[in-house]
Design a protein around this motif. Structure first.
Motif, PDB file in Angstrom:
ATOM      1  N   MET A 138      37.268  38.572  32.201  1.00 57.92           N
ATOM      2  CA  MET A 138      36.661  38.175  33.470  1.00 57.92           C
ATOM      3  C   MET A 138      37.078  39.144  34.570  1.00 57.92           C
ATOM      4  O   MET A 138      38.206  39.591  34.618  1.00 57.92           O
ATOM      5  CB  MET A 138      37.091  36.737  33.837  1.00 57.92           C
ATOM      6  CG  MET A 138      36.426  36.209  35.102  1.00 57.92           C
ATOM      7  SD  MET A 138      36.919  34.505  35.484  1.00 57.92           S
ATOM      8  CE  MET A 138      36.065  33.627  34.195  1.00 57.92           C
ATOM      9  N   ASP A 139      36.161  39.430  35.479  1.00 55.80           N
ATOM     10  CA  ASP A 139      36.442  40.342  36.577  1.00 55.80           C
ATOM     11  C   ASP A 139      37.357  39.685  37.605  1.00 55.80           C
ATOM     12  O   ASP A 139      37.292  38.468  37.828  1.00 55.80           O
ATOM     13  CB  ASP A 139      35.120  40.754  37.241  1.00 55.80           C
ATOM     14  CG  ASP A 139      35.315  41.869  38.238  1.00 55.80           C
ATOM     15  OD1 ASP A 139      35.560  41.553  39.423  1.00 55.80           O
ATOM     16  OD2 ASP A 139      35.237  43.046  37.841  1.00 55.80           O
ATOM     17  N   LYS A 140      38.179  40.501  38.260  1.00 59.48           N
ATOM     18  CA  LYS A 140      39.140  39.971  39.227  1.00 59.48           C
ATOM     19  C   LYS A 140      38.497  39.360  40.458  1.00 59.48           C
ATOM     20  O   LYS A 140      39.170  38.673  41.236  1.00 59.48           O
ATOM     21  CB  LYS A 140      40.116  41.068  39.641  1.00 59.48           C
ATOM     22  CG  LYS A 140      39.482  42.190  40.460  1.00 59.48           C
ATOM     23  CD  LYS A 140      40.503  43.243  40.817  1.00 59.48           C
ATOM     24  CE  LYS A 140      39.890  44.354  41.664  1.00 59.48           C
ATOM     25  NZ  LYS A 140      40.879  45.386  42.003  1.00 59.48           N
ATOM     26  N   GLU A 141      37.222  39.587  40.656  1.00 57.47           N
ATOM     27  CA  GLU A 141      36.545  39.068  41.848  1.00 57.47           C
ATOM     28  C   GLU A 141      36.640  37.553  41.936  1.00 57.47           C
ATOM     29  O   GLU A 141      36.601  36.989  43.028  1.00 57.47           O
ATOM     30  CB  GLU A 141      35.082  39.513  41.857  1.00 57.47           C
ATOM     31  CG  GLU A 141      34.878  41.010  42.023  1.00 57.47           C
ATOM     32  CD  GLU A 141      35.441  41.526  43.340  1.00 57.47           C
ATOM     33  OE1 GLU A 141      35.144  40.921  44.391  1.00 57.47           O
ATOM     34  OE2 GLU A 141      36.203  42.510  43.298  1.00 57.47           O
ATOM     35  N   PHE A 142      36.744  36.881  40.782  1.00 55.99           N
ATOM     36  CA  PHE A 142      36.808  35.422  40.808  1.00 55.99           C
ATOM     37  C   PHE A 142      38.059  34.912  41.514  1.00 55.99           C
ATOM     38  O   PHE A 142      38.133  33.749  41.895  1.00 55.99           O
ATOM     39  CB  PHE A 142      36.711  34.858  39.387  1.00 55.99           C
ATOM     40  CG  PHE A 142      38.007  34.839  38.620  1.00 55.99           C
ATOM     41  CD1 PHE A 142      38.712  33.667  38.444  1.00 55.99           C
ATOM     42  CD2 PHE A 142      38.531  36.006  38.085  1.00 55.99           C
ATOM     43  CE1 PHE A 142      39.893  33.651  37.731  1.00 55.99           C
ATOM     44  CE2 PHE A 142      39.707  35.995  37.376  1.00 55.99           C
ATOM     45  CZ  PHE A 142      40.394  34.809  37.193  1.00 55.99           C
ATOM     46  N   LEU A 143      39.056  35.776  41.717  1.00 57.92           N
ATOM     47  CA  LEU A 143      40.292  35.361  42.370  1.00 57.92           C
ATOM     48  C   LEU A 143      40.207  35.392  43.892  1.00 57.92           C
ATOM     49  O   LEU A 143      41.091  34.885  44.568  1.00 57.92           O
ATOM     50  CB  LEU A 143      41.445  36.265  41.911  1.00 57.92           C
ATOM     51  CG  LEU A 143      41.871  36.136  40.450  1.00 57.92           C
ATOM     52  CD1 LEU A 143      42.886  37.209  40.090  1.00 57.92           C
ATOM     53  CD2 LEU A 143      42.432  34.752  40.167  1.00 57.92           C
ATOM     54  N   LYS A 144      39.147  35.958  44.425  1.00 60.15           N
ATOM     55  CA  LYS A 144      39.084  36.146  45.877  1.00 60.15           C
ATOM     56  C   LYS A 144      38.974  34.848  46.654  1.00 60.15           C
ATOM     57  O   LYS A 144      39.323  34.792  47.829  1.00 60.15           O
ATOM     58  CB  LYS A 144      37.916  37.070  46.226  1.00 60.15           C
ATOM     59  CG  LYS A 144      38.178  38.530  45.898  1.00 60.15           C
ATOM     60  CD  LYS A 144      37.155  39.441  46.521  1.00 60.15           C
ATOM     61  CE  LYS A 144      37.555  40.913  46.336  1.00 60.15           C
ATOM     62  NZ  LYS A 144      36.564  41.834  46.931  1.00 60.15           N
ATOM     63  N   ASN A 145      38.481  33.805  46.020  1.00 60.80           N
ATOM     64  CA  ASN A 145      38.251  32.554  46.740  1.00 60.80           C
ATOM     65  C   ASN A 145      39.332  31.503  46.515  1.00 60.80           C
ATOM     66  O   ASN A 145      39.193  30.376  46.976  1.00 60.80           O
ATOM     67  CB  ASN A 145      36.890  31.979  46.347  1.00 60.80           C
ATOM     68  CG  ASN A 145      35.751  32.877  46.784  1.00 60.80           C
ATOM     69  OD1 ASN A 145      35.782  33.453  47.865  1.00 60.80           O
ATOM     70  ND2 ASN A 145      34.737  33.004  45.927  1.00 60.80           N
ATOM     71  N   VAL A 146      40.414  31.864  45.819  1.00 61.69           N
ATOM     72  CA  VAL A 146      41.469  30.876  45.617  1.00 61.69           C
ATOM     73  C   VAL A 146      42.244  30.656  46.905  1.00 61.69           C
ATOM     74  O   VAL A 146      42.410  31.575  47.707  1.00 61.69           O
ATOM     75  CB  VAL A 146      42.427  31.284  44.474  1.00 61.69           C
ATOM     76  CG1 VAL A 146      41.674  31.427  43.166  1.00 61.69           C
ATOM     77  CG2 VAL A 146      43.176  32.562  44.814  1.00 61.69           C
ATOM     78  N   ARG A 147      42.705  29.428  47.101  1.00 60.77           N
ATOM     79  CA  ARG A 147      43.465  29.082  48.303  1.00 60.77           C
ATOM     80  C   ARG A 147      44.963  29.110  48.059  1.00 60.77           C
ATOM     81  O   ARG A 147      45.757  29.251  48.985  1.00 60.77           O
ATOM     82  CB  ARG A 147      43.050  27.698  48.813  1.00 60.77           C
ATOM     83  CG  ARG A 147      41.628  27.633  49.299  1.00 60.77           C
ATOM     84  CD  ARG A 147      41.291  26.251  49.848  1.00 60.77           C
ATOM     85  NE  ARG A 147      42.212  25.897  50.915  1.00 60.77           N
ATOM     86  CZ  ARG A 147      43.062  24.861  50.854  1.00 60.77           C
ATOM     87  NH1 ARG A 147      43.121  24.095  49.774  1.00 60.77           N
ATOM     88  NH2 ARG A 147      43.865  24.592  51.864  1.00 60.77           N
ATOM     89  N   GLY A 148      45.365  28.949  46.782  1.00 61.96           N
ATOM     90  CA  GLY A 148      46.780  28.917  46.458  1.00 61.96           C
ATOM     91  C   GLY A 148      47.072  29.675  45.180  1.00 61.96           C
ATOM     92  O   GLY A 148      46.195  29.863  44.331  1.00 61.96           O
ATOM     93  N   ALA A 149      48.320  30.118  45.050  1.00 66.90           N
ATOM     94  CA  ALA A 149      48.753  30.830  43.845  1.00 66.90           C
ATOM     95  C   ALA A 149      50.139  30.351  43.449  1.00 66.90           C
ATOM     96  O   ALA A 149      51.056  30.315  44.279  1.00 66.90           O
ATOM     97  CB  ALA A 149      48.759  32.336  44.081  1.00 66.90           C
ATOM     98  N   VAL A 150      50.272  29.997  42.176  1.00 69.04           N
ATOM     99  CA  VAL A 150      51.540  29.544  41.607  1.00 69.04           C
ATOM    100  C   VAL A 150      52.033  30.632  40.654  1.00 69.04           C
ATOM    101  O   VAL A 150      51.342  30.985  39.699  1.00 69.04           O
ATOM    102  CB  VAL A 150      51.363  28.221  40.836  1.00 69.04           C
ATOM    103  CG1 VAL A 150      52.707  27.762  40.259  1.00 69.04           C
ATOM    104  CG2 VAL A 150      50.759  27.149  41.732  1.00 69.04           C
ATOM    105  N   PHE A 151      53.223  31.145  40.918  1.00 69.41           N
ATOM    106  CA  PHE A 151      53.781  32.220  40.108  1.00 69.41           C
ATOM    107  C   PHE A 151      54.959  31.724  39.294  1.00 69.41           C
ATOM    108  O   PHE A 151      55.932  31.204  39.844  1.00 69.41           O
ATOM    109  CB  PHE A 151      54.284  33.368  40.991  1.00 69.41           C
ATOM    110  CG  PHE A 151      53.208  34.276  41.504  1.00 69.41           C
ATOM    111  CD1 PHE A 151      52.915  35.474  40.859  1.00 69.41           C
ATOM    112  CD2 PHE A 151      52.500  33.953  42.648  1.00 69.41           C
ATOM    113  CE1 PHE A 151      51.944  36.326  41.336  1.00 69.41           C
ATOM    114  CE2 PHE A 151      51.511  34.794  43.144  1.00 69.41           C
ATOM    115  CZ  PHE A 151      51.232  35.983  42.479  1.00 69.41           C
ATOM    116  N   ASP A 152      54.870  31.903  37.977  1.00 69.37           N
ATOM    117  CA  ASP A 152      56.067  31.825  37.149  1.00 69.37           C
ATOM    118  C   ASP A 152      57.004  32.954  37.575  1.00 69.37           C
ATOM    119  O   ASP A 152      56.583  33.914  38.237  1.00 69.37           O
ATOM    120  CB  ASP A 152      55.672  31.975  35.681  1.00 69.37           C
ATOM    121  CG  ASP A 152      56.865  32.185  34.780  1.00 69.37           C
ATOM    122  OD1 ASP A 152      57.770  31.332  34.779  1.00 69.37           O
ATOM    123  OD2 ASP A 152      56.910  33.235  34.106  1.00 69.37           O
TER     124      ASP A 152
END
Length: 219
Positions: free
Chosen positions: A1-15
């Motif tokens: 999947m292309d990284k463009e789908f990440l542009k609209n996320v509101r939050g990010a959880v990092f291990d």
């Protein structure tokens, strides 16, 4: 999947270990030294089994797995931490390009949180030394939720703390159990390559929304 789908996320959880931090080599040493002193080699399944657990549950598993019933959980955990602490404070660094990507998300007003099986006494100084602690609103550890990373509990708690719905939140994880737990919780998932999970690469790539070898692919 292309990284463009990440542009609209509101939050990010990092291990943390294996996703943000290049720390697998430290725990490899700890496992070899700890079990070696007791006359055991490290079994193939051991790292994968304990990685989703917090330290206390991993110690309980280790006692039962190797018949160390004359030892107690607290002493084992402290031995592990003592072996790893100096490396966390002085040697462990971030994986390539992850600091750039975290700052990019922060600058784009994405709300950030850490979700880890590790212990604050180890990694807080590392995050400060690597100059990324300020980008995260909170840190959640598996000791603060009921179940480990094979379940969505820790990711749900992380999303709650940054007031973000799972469907609008991406989880970055380097272990298969983490991806499974996040997917079960309805999160967007990005699987991150790490040497300790190389044997699960195909399964992680099939299950996650995206698989990356390093964070340069997202910049």
């Amino acid at each position: 999947m292309d990284k463009e789908f990440l542009k609209n996320v509101r939050g990010a959880v990092f291990d943390l270990d294996g996703t943000i931090l290049d720390s697998a080599w430290v725990w490899d040493r700890v496992d070899v030294e700890f079990l070696g002193k007791r006359g055991f080699d490290v079994p193939e399944h051991y790292v994968e089994t304990i990685s989703p657990m917090g330290a206390e549950k991993a110690a309980v598993y280790t006692i039962n797995e190797f018949g160390l019933h004359d030892e107690n959980v607290e002493d084992i955990v402290e031995e592990w931490f003592e072996m790893a602490r100096e490396h966390y404070h002085n040697d462990i660094v971030c994986k390539p390009y992850v600091k750039d990507y975290i700052k990019l998300l922060y600058d784009n007003n994405t709300r950030l949180v850490v979700a880890t099986s590790s212990d604050r006494s180890l990694f807080m100084e590392t995050l400060k030394r690597e100059s990324i602690l300020q980008y995260f609103e909170d840190v959640v550890t598996v000791s603060e939720v009921e179940r480990g990373k094979g379940f969505p509990d820790i990711y749900e708690e992380a999303a709650r703390r940054i007031e973000t719905n799972p469907s609008e939140c991406v989880v970055f994880e380097d272990i298969l159990k983490g991806i499974e737990g996040a997917k079960d919780g309805g999160f967007i998932t990005v699987a991150v390559h790490d040497i300790k999970s190389e044997h699960n690469r195909t399964k992680m790539a099939d299950l996650a929304d995206m698989y990356i070898d390093n964070f340069k692919e997202l910049l």
